[in-house]
Design an enzyme around this catalytic site. Structure first.
Site, mmCIF file in Angstrom:
data_model
loop_
_atom_site.group_PDB
_atom_site.id
_atom_site.type_symbol
_atom_site.label_atom_id
_atom_site.label_comp_id
_atom_site.label_asym_id
_atom_site.label_seq_id
_atom_site.Cartn_x
_atom_site.Cartn_y
_atom_site.Cartn_z
ATOM 1 C CG ASP A 194 -1.766 -1.007 1.160
ATOM 2 O OD1 ASP A 194 -2.425 -1.432 0.243
ATOM 3 O OD2 ASP A 194 -1.960 -1.700 2.252
ATOM 4 C CG ASP A 208 -6.663 -1.490 -1.301
ATOM 5 O OD1 ASP A 208 -7.179 -2.711 -1.658
ATOM 6 O OD2 ASP A 208 -5.709 -1.095 -0.795
#
Length: 224
Positions: A161, A195
């Protein structure tokens, strides 16, 4: 919208997702980052669990961290198969374009993160791994190299991420109930392109629910 166009959309999202993850993984030390703007940061973190950093072992005490990771990755594989079936079925049924686009975004996002879990642990030489003695996930340092030395076992790759949008970062006034005087950040979680694809699709389905799930218009057949 046909399967080729949906496939192209999925490919483009996967390409951007994986290139961004590869760059961050090979140029940043875990935890490092840069402030692009006051409301946007690039911060390298690795997520060994589910959304928001939660792990299955947080809810089921007798499941170890590695077992939790394998179960989660297996579930994601079944989920991807189900999403692909949903996509293929929707295209065959001539479902609304907005629904097909949303499903394609969800599929691309889920697929993008499963790549990390299945392959990053074999491709890179460092990452977040489970330390049995400490009973927690730890980072063993340095900037990763894609030299295929590997940093963890089967299905133990961690999701990369890097995007953070702390649009509000302030200290609440003392008079504020309960949290007065404490730091408040919105939006604090760090996420990735995959995401974003999933979140965008969910947002589209919520806002355009009636259009997305409208019955497909059947074309009339004219008998000559």
């Amino acid at each position: 919208m046909n399967l080729k166009k949906a496939g192209l959309l999925i490919f483009l999202i996967l390409l951007v997702d994986q290139l961004s993850k590869f760059y961050i993984k090979t140029h940043y030390v875990l935890g490092d980052g840069v402030e692009v703007a006051g409301w946007f940061r690039i911060v390298f973190v690795e997520n060994p669990g589910m959304a928001w950093g939660k792990k299955l072992s947080d809810f089921i005490s007798f499941v170890t961290e590695p077992q939790s990771k394998i179960i989660l990755t297996t579930f994601r594989l079944f989920a991807i198969a189900g999403i692909f079936y949903w996509l293929h079925s929707s295209i065959k049924k001539n479902a609304p374009k907005i629904l097909i686009i949303s499903i394609a975004l969800i599929f691309a996002g889920a697929f993008g993160n499963i790549i990390d879990s299945l392959f990053y642990n074999y491709i890179f030489d460092s990452g977040t791994i489970y330390n049995a003695e400490l009973d927690r996930w730890v980072d063993y340092g340095g900037v990763s190299q894609a030299n295929f030395e590997g940093y963890a076992g089967f299905m133990q790759g961690c999701v990369v991420d890097m995007l953070q949008f702390p649009m509000i970062d302030t200290t609440l006034p003392d008079w504020f109930p309960v949290w007065g005087g404490k730091r408040f950040t919105f939006f604090d979680p760090v996420f990735n392109i995959a995401d974003m694809a999933i979140s965008t699709a969910v947002g589209i389905l919520l806002v355009f629910n009636k259009r997305a799930f409208a019955k497909p218009v059947q074309s009339e057949v004219v008998n000559e």
